[in-house]
Design a protein around this motif. Sequence first.
Motif, PDB file in Angstrom:
ATOM      1  N   ASN A 125      24.046  68.039  25.572  1.00  0.00           N
ATOM      2  CA  ASN A 125      23.827  66.459  25.696  1.00  0.00           C
ATOM      3  C   ASN A 125      23.958  66.390  27.148  1.00  0.00           C
ATOM      4  O   ASN A 125      24.477  65.794  27.771  1.00  0.00           O
ATOM      5  CB  ASN A 125      25.065  65.827  25.060  1.00  0.00           C
ATOM      6  N   PRO A 126      22.784  66.941  28.001  1.00  0.00           N
ATOM      7  CA  PRO A 126      22.658  66.649  29.341  1.00  0.00           C
ATOM      8  C   PRO A 126      22.308  64.938  29.729  1.00  0.00           C
ATOM      9  O   PRO A 126      21.679  64.426  28.789  1.00  0.00           O
ATOM     10  CB  PRO A 126      21.174  67.450  29.743  1.00  0.00           C
ATOM     11  N   ASP A 127      23.245  64.558  30.374  1.00  0.00           N
ATOM     12  CA  ASP A 127      23.292  63.141  30.676  1.00  0.00           C
ATOM     13  C   ASP A 127      22.860  62.724  32.205  1.00  0.00           C
ATOM     14  O   ASP A 127      21.808  62.915  32.240  1.00  0.00           O
ATOM     15  CB  ASP A 127      24.708  62.669  30.468  1.00  0.00           C
ATOM     16  N   ALA A 128      23.765  62.747  33.046  1.00  0.00           N
ATOM     17  CA  ALA A 128      23.257  62.296  34.396  1.00  0.00           C
ATOM     18  C   ALA A 128      22.610  63.633  34.888  1.00  0.00           C
ATOM     19  O   ALA A 128      22.791  64.787  34.792  1.00  0.00           O
ATOM     20  CB  ALA A 128      24.372  62.114  35.294  1.00  0.00           C
ATOM     21  N   ILE A 129      21.439  63.547  35.825  1.00  0.00           N
ATOM     22  CA  ILE A 129      20.693  64.380  36.381  1.00  0.00           C
ATOM     23  C   ILE A 129      20.573  63.942  37.872  1.00  0.00           C
ATOM     24  O   ILE A 129      20.300  62.802  38.066  1.00  0.00           O
ATOM     25  CB  ILE A 129      19.475  64.732  35.566  1.00  0.00           C
ATOM     26  N   PHE A 130      20.471  64.942  38.869  1.00  0.00           N
ATOM     27  CA  PHE A 130      20.076  64.688  40.070  1.00  0.00           C
ATOM     28  C   PHE A 130      19.684  65.891  40.941  1.00  0.00           C
ATOM     29  O   PHE A 130      19.973  66.862  40.404  1.00  0.00           O
ATOM     30  CB  PHE A 130      21.135  63.846  41.063  1.00  0.00           C
ATOM     31  N   TYR A 131      19.021  65.699  41.938  1.00  0.00           N
ATOM     32  CA  TYR A 131      18.692  66.436  42.910  1.00  0.00           C
ATOM     33  C   TYR A 131      19.479  66.707  44.417  1.00  0.00           C
ATOM     34  O   TYR A 131      19.882  65.661  44.743  1.00  0.00           O
ATOM     35  CB  TYR A 131      17.193  66.418  43.452  1.00  0.00           C
ATOM     36  N   ASP A 132      20.049  67.876  44.430  1.00  0.00           N
ATOM     37  CA  ASP A 132      20.988  68.060  45.270  1.00  0.00           C
ATOM     38  C   ASP A 132      20.368  68.742  46.594  1.00  0.00           C
ATOM     39  O   ASP A 132      19.993  69.903  46.536  1.00  0.00           O
ATOM     40  CB  ASP A 132      22.353  68.887  44.931  1.00  0.00           C
ATOM     41  N   PRO A 133      19.833  68.046  47.581  1.00  0.00           N
ATOM     42  CA  PRO A 133      19.126  68.743  48.685  1.00  0.00           C
ATOM     43  C   PRO A 133      20.005  69.958  49.512  1.00  0.00           C
ATOM     44  O   PRO A 133      19.238  70.781  50.091  1.00  0.00           O
ATOM     45  CB  PRO A 133      18.976  67.420  49.614  1.00  0.00           C
ATOM     46  N   PHE A 134      21.087  69.910  49.452  1.00  0.00           N
ATOM     47  CA  PHE A 134      21.882  71.053  49.964  1.00  0.00           C
ATOM     48  C   PHE A 134      21.611  72.307  49.338  1.00  0.00           C
ATOM     49  O   PHE A 134      21.371  73.123  50.062  1.00  0.00           O
ATOM     50  CB  PHE A 134      23.414  70.604  50.124  1.00  0.00           C
ATOM     51  N   SER A 135      22.036  72.192  48.038  1.00  0.00           N
ATOM     52  CA  SER A 135      21.750  73.458  47.152  1.00  0.00           C
ATOM     53  C   SER A 135      20.256  73.735  46.844  1.00  0.00           C
ATOM     54  O   SER A 135      20.113  74.573  46.355  1.00  0.00           O
ATOM     55  CB  SER A 135      22.653  73.497  46.110  1.00  0.00           C
ATOM     56  N   LYS A 136      19.531  72.732  46.966  1.00  0.00           N
ATOM     57  CA  LYS A 136      18.061  72.612  46.385  1.00  0.00           C
ATOM     58  C   LYS A 136      18.235  73.099  44.775  1.00  0.00           C
ATOM     59  O   LYS A 136      17.474  73.839  44.601  1.00  0.00           O
ATOM     60  CB  LYS A 136      17.464  73.806  47.221  1.00  0.00           C
ATOM     61  N   ARG A 137      18.833  72.414  44.282  1.00  0.00           N
ATOM     62  CA  ARG A 137      19.215  72.423  42.683  1.00  0.00           C
ATOM     63  C   ARG A 137      19.211  71.309  42.292  1.00  0.00           C
ATOM     64  O   ARG A 137      19.431  70.120  42.555  1.00  0.00           O
ATOM     65  CB  ARG A 137      20.292  73.101  42.390  1.00  0.00           C
ATOM     66  N   ILE A 138      18.444  71.050  40.881  1.00  0.00           N
ATOM     67  CA  ILE A 138      18.627  70.052  39.871  1.00  0.00           C
ATOM     68  C   ILE A 138      19.818  70.219  39.375  1.00  0.00           C
ATOM     69  O   ILE A 138      20.148  71.384  38.604  1.00  0.00           O
ATOM     70  CB  ILE A 138      17.299  69.998  39.098  1.00  0.00           C
ATOM     71  N   ILE A 139      20.517  69.268  38.999  1.00  0.00           N
ATOM     72  CA  ILE A 139      22.049  69.514  38.620  1.00  0.00           C
ATOM     73  C   ILE A 139      22.070  68.464  37.248  1.00  0.00           C
ATOM     74  O   ILE A 139      21.822  67.200  37.547  1.00  0.00           O
ATOM     75  CB  ILE A 139      23.128  69.386  39.437  1.00  0.00           C
ATOM     76  N   THR A 140      22.182  68.987  36.102  1.00  0.00           N
ATOM     77  CA  THR A 140      22.520  68.232  34.936  1.00  0.00           C
ATOM     78  C   THR A 140      24.115  68.184  34.561  1.00  0.00           C
ATOM     79  O   THR A 140      24.632  69.221  34.635  1.00  0.00           O
ATOM     80  CB  THR A 140      21.698  68.480  33.548  1.00  0.00           C
ATOM     81  N   CYS A 141      24.852  66.980  34.261  1.00  0.00           N
ATOM     82  CA  CYS A 141      25.896  67.014  33.682  1.00  0.00           C
ATOM     83  C   CYS A 141      25.790  67.060  31.985  1.00  0.00           C
ATOM     84  O   CYS A 141      25.588  65.980  31.582  1.00  0.00           O
ATOM     85  CB  CYS A 141      26.574  65.517  34.201  1.00  0.00           C
ATOM     86  N   ASN A 142      26.331  67.926  31.586  1.00  0.00           N
ATOM     87  CA  ASN A 142      26.275  68.269  30.086  1.00  0.00           C
ATOM     88  C   ASN A 142      27.481  67.540  29.279  1.00  0.00           C
ATOM     89  O   ASN A 142      28.355  68.543  29.368  1.00  0.00           O
ATOM     90  CB  ASN A 142      25.935  69.503  30.106  1.00  0.00           C
ATOM     91  N   GLY A 143      27.312  66.432  28.732  1.00  0.00           N
ATOM     92  CA  GLY A 143      28.780  66.092  28.280  1.00  0.00           C
ATOM     93  C   GLY A 143      29.403  66.587  26.940  1.00  0.00           C
ATOM     94  O   GLY A 143      30.496  66.792  27.141  1.00  0.00           O
ATOM     95  N   ARG A 144      28.655  66.907  26.064  1.00  0.00           N
ATOM     96  CA  ARG A 144      29.285  67.788  24.797  1.00  0.00           C
ATOM     97  C   ARG A 144      29.814  69.064  25.112  1.00  0.00           C
ATOM     98  O   ARG A 144      30.611  69.489  24.553  1.00  0.00           O
ATOM     99  CB  ARG A 144      28.469  67.671  23.763  1.00  0.00           C
ATOM    100  N   SER A 145      29.031  69.908  26.250  1.00  0.00           N
ATOM    101  CA  SER A 145      29.584  71.091  26.250  1.00  0.00           C
ATOM    102  C   SER A 145      30.523  71.164  27.590  1.00  0.00           C
ATOM    103  O   SER A 145      30.812  72.340  28.094  1.00  0.00           O
ATOM    104  CB  SER A 145      28.429  72.246  26.430  1.00  0.00           C
ATOM    105  N   GLY A 200      18.339  60.418  32.140  1.00  0.00           N
ATOM    106  CA  GLY A 200      18.258  60.075  33.451  1.00  0.00           C
ATOM    107  C   GLY A 200      16.968  60.766  34.062  1.00  0.00           C
ATOM    108  O   GLY A 200      16.257  61.424  33.346  1.00  0.00           O
ATOM    109  N   ILE A 201      16.958  60.299  35.226  1.00  0.00           N
ATOM    110  CA  ILE A 201      15.754  60.861  35.994  1.00  0.00           C
ATOM    111  C   ILE A 201      16.060  61.318  37.432  1.00  0.00           C
ATOM    112  O   ILE A 201      16.777  60.713  37.988  1.00  0.00           O
ATOM    113  CB  ILE A 201      14.435  59.929  35.889  1.00  0.00           C
ATOM    114  N   ALA A 202      15.212  62.505  37.948  1.00  0.00           N
ATOM    115  CA  ALA A 202      15.502  62.990  39.285  1.00  0.00           C
ATOM    116  C   ALA A 202      14.227  63.178  39.804  1.00  0.00           C
ATOM    117  O   ALA A 202      13.388  63.728  39.011  1.00  0.00           O
ATOM    118  CB  ALA A 202      16.462  64.273  39.094  1.00  0.00           C
ATOM    119  N   PHE A 203      14.089  63.576  41.068  1.00  0.00           N
ATOM    120  CA  PHE A 203      12.982  63.673  41.667  1.00  0.00           C
ATOM    121  C   PHE A 203      13.072  64.840  42.905  1.00  0.00           C
ATOM    122  O   PHE A 203      13.979  64.993  43.586  1.00  0.00           O
ATOM    123  CB  PHE A 203      12.414  62.370  42.716  1.00  0.00           C
ATOM    124  N   VAL A 204      12.178  65.752  42.957  1.00  0.00           N
ATOM    125  CA  VAL A 204      11.804  66.590  44.131  1.00  0.00           C
ATOM    126  C   VAL A 204      10.441  66.556  44.831  1.00  0.00           C
ATOM    127  O   VAL A 204       9.478  67.017  44.584  1.00  0.00           O
ATOM    128  CB  VAL A 204      12.180  68.016  43.863  1.00  0.00           C
TER     129      VAL A 204
END
Length: 161
Positions: free
Chosen positions: A85-105, A45-49
């Motif tokens: 195994n980071p999969d989905a990724i996005f920028y959350d404007p509320f927390s001002k964080r990039i978040i990855t969904c790590n499937g295997r862990s 995935g890809i995310a932007f700030v």
Amino acid sequence: MKGLRIQAWCGATLDRLRQSLAGAAPAATEERKCCPRSNTTGVHGIAFVPELHKGYTSNGRLNTVTVFDLQTNAVLKQIPVGGENPDAIFYDPFSKRIITCNGRSHDLSLIDPADDQVVMHIPLSGKPETAVSDEAGKVYVNIEDRNSISRVEILKGKVLD
């Protein structure tokens, strides 16, 4: 997007800064690259700030996130996410964080884009496939192997249900 030829899409998102569609597709060839091609093995995935002029790709096979400059696509940093195994990724404007969904862990990694450091890990009850923010403090995570949604209070790192 003249000249864009993609054999397979894994993730796509709107690049508002450049007013174009960006794909996290390692097999893509194009006249103007939409994201870096090196050190992105298993890109999901890809995310932007945009305010920081940075983009981020999740690299599942490397367990990293690649930080790149939105203007030049130059790689700025490789961040080990601390999960697998980071999969989905996005920028959350509320927390001002990039978040990855790590499937295997079975967890989320939160990255502060100001210094590109992992600042928190949030354990989950199963494999996170993707997530969305309500932009008011809650993130809803699709737990793929349990057919459920987990609600996370993102600033506290607390799974609510």
